[in-house]
Write an enzyme that holds these catalytic residues in place. Structure first.
Site, short mmCIF file in Angstrom:
data_model
loop_
_atom_site.label_atom_id
_atom_site.label_comp_id
_atom_site.label_asym_id
_atom_site.label_seq_id
_atom_site.Cartn_x
_atom_site.Cartn_y
_atom_site.Cartn_z
N ARG A 14 48.24 -83.11 98.93
CA ARG A 14 49.32 -83.90 99.53
C ARG A 14 50.25 -83.01 100.33
O ARG A 14 50.65 -81.95 99.88
CB ARG A 14 50.10 -84.63 98.44
CG ARG A 14 49.31 -85.72 97.73
CD ARG A 14 50.11 -86.37 96.63
NE ARG A 14 50.40 -85.42 95.55
CZ ARG A 14 51.07 -85.75 94.45
NH1 ARG A 14 51.54 -86.97 94.28
NH2 ARG A 14 51.28 -84.85 93.51
N ASP A 35 53.94 -82.65 102.56
CA ASP A 35 55.30 -83.18 102.51
C ASP A 35 55.69 -83.84 103.82
O ASP A 35 54.99 -83.74 104.83
CB ASP A 35 56.29 -82.05 102.22
CG ASP A 35 56.14 -81.47 100.84
OD1 ASP A 35 55.65 -82.19 99.95
OD2 ASP A 35 56.50 -80.30 100.64
N ARG A 57 56.78 -73.05 102.38
CA ARG A 57 58.04 -73.07 103.12
C ARG A 57 59.06 -72.12 102.49
O ARG A 57 59.86 -71.50 103.20
CB ARG A 57 58.57 -74.49 103.18
CG ARG A 57 57.70 -75.42 104.04
CD ARG A 57 58.09 -76.87 103.88
NE ARG A 57 59.48 -77.09 104.25
CZ ARG A 57 60.13 -78.24 104.00
NH1 ARG A 57 59.51 -79.24 103.38
NH2 ARG A 57 61.39 -78.37 104.37
#
Length: 321
Positions: free
Chosen positions: A63, A65, A210
């Site tokens: 998945r 974001d 990130r």
């Protein structure tokens, strides 16, 4: 080139199907279907359902974001009806918005699972490092106006390679049951104004890349020394970490599976880095660990004696995604 293979318009495909999906995540809440916002999964399922004339539900390799992009998201579903390859690919693409597209679709064995069969996932974080803001690439890169030392960032990142507790690099709301991940490689290179963080692991925690990017940018600007990523890793405390880098620079570019599934190979994205000439599967860096051995035989299991058994009941271990 493999991605110019002609789409079959004669033989129908049913059973379990795998497909490669590319999307610009700018206007989506992420991959996962949600009731209150647009998602990539929701758009893809709606389009496939129109071609099948019945509801279709899909599962993905990982998945992403909100705002994160993908050039090789691997998806699978059990087709409720049979359609030709051309109908599945071009018919579905005609129903999809312009920021999502199926690149290819193939039949796979019934034991293939886009998530649980995956051996490795690879991302690239792309930074435009120049004094003025980017225009044409603005939705697909992160802008840093201060000079970055890519060689310094690369050296600092190498301590992260291997199996570690990445608690300092996970989001506060991360729901994974374990912070342990195995980083296969991480590289930082400059190509003109582009600084690219290229990283592969068995899997990633929520916001992990990130957060890695935020730490390495601090090192590249000179705000932190080269030992900062190692010290932060040892602390196992996200509250002591650096800022989370923006989602727009992150691209999901590859997923690796056991060779027996023979999924199509294609250039590693995003296309702005096509000049590098990398293709999926070029790097044979998947470690021979118990987790990888289990993934190669999933949904069967490997017991303590190295024998393949029908389930994981013998060990009770959790399948780490």
């Amino acid at each position: 080139m493999a991605f110019f293979t002609r789409q079959d318009d004669n033989r129908t495909l049913g059973g379990r199907l795998a497909l490669g999906v590319e999307y610009d995540g700018t206007r989506y809440c992420g991959w996962q279907r949600l009731r209150h916002a647009e998602s990539v999964q929701g758009a893809l399922e709606a389009a496939l359902s129109k071609i099948a004339a019945t509801p279709v539900r899909v599962l993905c390799s990982g998945r992403t974001d909100s705002g994160v992009h993908a050039t090789r998201q691997i998806v699978h579903f059990d087709a409720p009806v049979a359609r030709t390859q051309k109908a599945w690919v071009f018919g579905t693409n005609a129903q999809l918005p312009r920021d999502i597209a199926i690149r290819w679709l193939v039949e796979v064995e019934s034991d293939f699972h886009s998530r649980f069969s995956a051996l490795a996932r690879r991302y690239r974080y792309v930074i435009v490092n120049q004094p003025t803001r980017p225009v044409l690439e603005r939705h697909n890169v992160t802008w840093c106006r201060e000079p970055l030392d890519a060689d310094r960032m690369h050296r600092a990142a190498q301590v992260l390679v291997g199996e570690h507790d990445f608690s300092s690099y996970r989001a506060a709301g991360c729901q994974s049951s374990t912070p342990i991940r195995h980083l296969h490689f991480i590289e930082v290179q400059r190509h003109g104004a582009l600084v690219v963080i290229d990283v592969q692991a068995n899997a990633f925690l929520h916001h992990m890349i990130r957060n890695l990017a935020g730490v390495l940018v601090a090192v590249g600007r000179g705000d932190e020394d080269e030992g900062y990523p190692a010290r932060l890793l040892a602390l196992r405390d996200r509250t002591l970490g650096n800022v989370t880098a923006p989602a727009c620079g992150l691209h999901f570019v590859d997923v690796r599976y056991d060779e027996r599934f023979a999924l199509p190979e294609e250039p590693v994205g995003p296309q702005m880095l096509g000049f590098l000439g990398d293709w999926t599967g070029d790097r044979d860096v998947i470690p021979d660990t118990p987790l990888m051995r289990r993934r190669r035989v999933w949904p069967k299991w490997i017991d303590d004696n190295g024998r393949v058994v029908e389930s994981n009941a013998a060990t009770g271990e959790e399948m780490n995604s």
